[in-house]
Structure formats: structure tokens, C-alpha cells
Design an enzyme around this catalytic site. Structure first.
Site, mmCIF file in Angstrom:
data_model
loop_
_atom_site.group_PDB
_atom_site.id
_atom_site.type_symbol
_atom_site.label_atom_id
_atom_site.label_comp_id
_atom_site.label_asym_id
_atom_site.label_seq_id
_atom_site.Cartn_x
_atom_site.Cartn_y
_atom_site.Cartn_z
ATOM 1 N N TYR A 382 0.821 -1.217 0.000
ATOM 2 C CA TYR A 382 0.000 0.000 0.000
ATOM 3 C C TYR A 382 0.853 1.263 0.000
ATOM 4 O O TYR A 382 0.618 2.195 -0.791
ATOM 5 C CB TYR A 382 -0.955 -0.070 1.195
ATOM 6 C CG TYR A 382 -1.232 1.221 1.922
ATOM 7 C CD1 TYR A 382 -1.928 2.260 1.320
ATOM 8 C CD2 TYR A 382 -0.819 1.379 3.241
ATOM 9 C CE1 TYR A 382 -2.192 3.429 2.009
ATOM 10 C CE2 TYR A 382 -1.080 2.550 3.933
ATOM 11 C CZ TYR A 382 -1.762 3.567 3.312
ATOM 12 O OH TYR A 382 -2.013 4.723 3.999
ATOM 13 N N GLY A 385 2.754 1.720 -3.323
ATOM 14 C CA GLY A 385 1.823 2.138 -4.365
ATOM 15 C C GLY A 385 1.403 3.586 -4.218
ATOM 16 O O GLY A 385 1.232 4.303 -5.214
ATOM 17 N N CYS A 386 1.262 4.052 -2.972
ATOM 18 C CA CYS A 386 0.877 5.449 -2.746
ATOM 19 C C CYS A 386 1.978 6.419 -3.185
ATOM 20 O O CYS A 386 1.673 7.534 -3.633
ATOM 21 C CB CYS A 386 0.531 5.670 -1.284
ATOM 22 S SG CYS A 386 -1.088 4.990 -0.811
ATOM 23 N N ILE A 387 3.245 6.020 -3.038
ATOM 24 C CA ILE A 387 4.314 6.885 -3.553
ATOM 25 C C ILE A 387 4.084 7.149 -5.034
ATOM 26 O O ILE A 387 4.121 8.299 -5.495
ATOM 27 C CB ILE A 387 5.705 6.240 -3.345
ATOM 28 C CG1 ILE A 387 6.010 6.061 -1.867
ATOM 29 C CG2 ILE A 387 6.795 7.113 -3.996
ATOM 30 C CD1 ILE A 387 7.296 5.280 -1.606
#
Length: 419
Positions: A382, A385-387
Site C-alpha cells: 500500500y 503504491g501510494c508513492i
């Protein structure tokens, strides 16, 4: 058909990562520092049952797929390949791949890993964004383990976007800078009363008390957060100024606060509830008071607020919804706030997440012992992926400053003194 051949047909033969599978086949760049590993045939069951991100997530969280090396690097390289139109297989090619996988993968269904939230369980706690259901989903995410969060977030225990003066700045200094930016936008003065809704582990109320002599009340739906924050406030000798309560922001009394900060709460309340949310905060402020709303946003106002069946809603933020910055600003304005400042901190959140990812990797074995490997894998996937999401403008982070006018007086300087 061997799995490496399927991999090449889907992403192309020049994939910039290593690939290997349980059938002994290999593909990709043999010199790459990151690798995608298919460990068991169950991974294929997950991918057949839920093609795309959801199937990959299930297989990774359950341990049937592994990523060796840096997760962010692997995800960035694979996303670059997938985004190239020339590498997308045709419908006929996909049918051939499906046939080669075998019918058994279609009929042998496997359950999602236990970290995936079942919507049916949430229905038992009420309609979306009712008090009972909000409490359930907040506890799902924030009551994982205070010890785990300390490993990831570091000493500040601040789970919101930091503000960096340079990419090399430490996480602790950047989190201090974020809290101080909020304090300066609010123009905190000694003796004021601050309400921090969705206060997490109390970082903002402690900063306001310690640095500005402000009486701060933080409220959170997470009992573990409230207990941790109360103990830290006591340790720091700030009990005469700061307190954190386990309660819903909707239950806070009206009309007694000089300033309100909302740092990372709007994402949880639901688009349909945002007007009432801002109206409720408006009634809690004295005339001349200020509200600083800090939250993740969609880049465009016309994008959907949520993907109910997406990976984030299933594994990380059940019932989470994001609005566009224009929508939020309009709803604040329609409530009665005069908008005085707005800024996008998108790049800062990418930098924050990089440091959280580094903390998790550095403390991986301890984290797994604390929360289990499946939950640790959810967080690794998570956050990496947020980066990408913040770097590629899939999501943004906005701070919007509003004033509850005292007549026509906003009590603002002619030019902002916080930029």
C-alpha cells in the site's frame, strides 16, 4: 505453457525486472535488483478469479507471490511496462493465455486473505458513515498496533503528510514543520482553545501546547490512539494544556473553540457528509475563528469519490472517499467560511511515504512479529503504491484555510505570514 512465457506475452520480453516461477521458468532482466516471484499455483487461482490489481494483491498478501528488492522500484518499473500500449496483449492472446493456465484455475476458488475487509461485516455495523460503522472502519486501520505504527512512523507518531524543506530532510523535522505550518496558518496564540478532529496520536495538540501555549483537545475514534496519546501527553508534562479523547467528532460541543485543525479526517467521512461536516465545524468555532482542513484529494472534481471494490477500500481504508480540491473549497465556502489560502503538498506526501517505507523495510522482522506477515505485506504494498500515486498525480494533498468572519473582519494580515 510455462509461466515465464505467459509473463513475456503480458508485459513483453524486455521487462526491466527479474521473473521466476515455481515451474522453474525465468524471464526479464537477469541483472535487475528487483524480482517478481510466483511461488505457488494458488497465485494463478487468485489472478484468474480477480484479474488485475485485486488478484495480485491477494496473492501477494497471502504469500503466493513475492517481490524481492525494493517494492516501490518493482511497482514503478512494472507500471511503466503496463502503461505502454504496445505491451498490452490482444483479446485473442488473452484467451490463449487463459486456456494455457488450465480450467482448474477457474473452478478451484480460494478465499481472500483474512486482511481483506468483507463488506457484509461492515453492513452489520450500520449504513456507510454511520457512527457505528465509522468506528468499525477506523479501528480496522488504526488499531492495528501502536508498536507497529511506531516502527513505521518513527518517534513523531504522525500518520499524515509531512512538509519538507529539502528531499534530504529527516522525517521528524518534516513532521515538526508540518505541525508548525498548520499552527502558523491558524495563527495560534497562547491561551487559545484548539480542537483537532481526527487527531491520531495527538501530535498536533501536543505541538500546539508545547510550542504555542494553546489549550488543545484532540478527538479520535481509535481507542488505541487515544490511550497512547494520553500517556505521551502525561510523559511530556502537557496535561495542563493538552488532552485526547476517544470520541466521534460529531459529539464535540459547539461554539467554544478559537481554532480547528482537521488533518487527515475528511477522507473518512464520505462525500455526502462533507457539507454537514464543515457546517458542524463552523458551529464549533467562535466568530473570527479559523479552520485548517488538510486531506488527500482527487486531482479533478469530476472524478469518482471512491472505488468500493478497489484494493485500498478492501485492505486499507474501508469506506474511504476522496473529493477534488475545488469541491472541498466550494463546500467550505457554502457553509460560511471565507477561503483565505489553499495549497497542494502532493510531492511532500511522496517524500513522507518513502521514509515510512524505509522504516518498514528496516524493521521488517520486528513488524512481522508484531502484526503478522500478511498485515505487514499489506502495508508494504500500500505505501509503495501510494508513492507512485502522489508522484504521478493520481492523488494530491491539499490544505485549505477558512475563516469564520466576525462581521466582515477576517483578522488576517494583508499578506500571509506563513509561506
Amino acid at each position: 505453457m510455462r509461466l515465464a512465457e505467459i509473463f513475456e506475452r503480458v508485459v513483453g520480453p524486455e521487462a526491466p525486472i527479474r521473473f521466476r516461477a515455481y515451474d522453474g521458468s525465468v524471464s526479464g532482466d537477469p541483472d535487475s535488483e528487483v524480482a517478481l516471484v510466483i511461488r505457488t499455483p494458488v497465485a494463478l487461482n487468485y489472478l484468474v478469479q480477480a484479474p488485475g490489481a485485486l488478484g495480485l494483491t491477494r496473492a501477494y498478501v497471502a504469500g503466493h507471490i513475492d517481490v524481492e528488492g525494493d517494492m516501490y522500484t518493482a511497482m514503478r518499473r512494472m507500471s511503466d511496462v503496463v502503461l505502454e500500449d504496445g505491451n498490452k496483449p490482444s483479446a485473442l492472446e488473452l484467451a490463449r493465455i487463459a486456456t494455457s493456465i488450465g480450467w482448474v484455475k477457474f473452478v478451484n476458488r480460494v478465499p481472500p486473505p483474512p486482511q481483506e475487509v468483507r463488506t457484509s461485516r461492515l453492513f452489520g455495523r450500520g449504513t456507510r458513515h454511520s457512527k457505528g460503522r465509522d468506528a468499525e472502519v477506523i479501528q480496522h486501520h488504526y488499531d492495528v498496533s501502536n508498536a507497529f505504527y511506531e516502527l513505521v512512523l518513527g518517534p513523531s507518531m504522525t500518520y499524515t503528510c509531512a512538509v519538507f524543506d529539502s528531499p534530504e530532510a529527516s522525517l521528524e523535522s518534516a513532521q515538526f514543520r508540518k505541525h508548525d505550518l498548520v499552527a502558523r496558518k491558524l495563527d495560534l496564540q497562547p491561551g487559545m482553545r484548539l480542537l483537532d478532529v481526527g487527531c491520531g496520536w495527538g501530535g498536533m495538540v501536543m505541538h500546539a501546547a508545547r510550542e504555542y501555549g494553546v489549550h488543545g483537545l484532540g478527538v479520535t475514534l481509535s481507542k488505541e490512539q487515544a490511550d497512547w496519546a494520553s500517556a505521551r501527553i502525561e510523559e511530556e508534562g502537557l496535561s495542563h494544556l493538552a488532552q485526547v479523547r476517544h470520541m466521534d467528532y460529531r459529539d464535540v460541543p459547539d461554539g467554544i473553540y478559537d481554532r480547528i485543525s482537521s488533518i487527515g479526517l475528511t477522507e473518512h467521512i464520505g462525500k455526502g457528509n462533507v457539507p454537514d461536516y464543515f457546517a458542524g465545524l463552523y458551529t464549533k468555532l467562535k466568530p473570527g475563528g479559523r479552520l485548517l482542513n488538510h486531506c488527500i484529494t482527487r486531482p479533478r472534481n469530476d472524478q469518482p469519490a471512491m472505488k468500493p471494490d478497489g484494493v485500498i477500500n478492501r485492505y486499507v481504508f474501508p469506506d474511504g472517499e476522496l473529493e477534488g480540491p475545488g469541491e472541498l473549497q466550494t463546500m467550505m465556502n457554502d457553509t460560511g467560511f471565507e477561503i483565505r489560502h489553499q495549497e497542494n503538498l502532493r510531492e511532500h506526501y511522496a517524500l513522507t511515504l518513502r521514509q515510512w517505507c524505509a522504516n518498514l523495510d528496516r524493521n521488517w522482522e520486528t513488524a512481522v512479529k508484531e502484526v503478522g506477515e500478511g498485515t505487514a505485506r499489506v502495508w508494504r504494498l500500500y505505501m509503495a503504491g501510494c508513492i507512485l500515486g502522489f508522484e504521478r498525480n493520481v492523488v494530491q494533498l491539499h490544505q485549505i484555510l477558512g475563516v469564520k468572519l466576525a462581521g466582515t473582519d477576517a483578522n488576517m494580515p494583508l499578506r500571509p505570514n506563513f509561506v
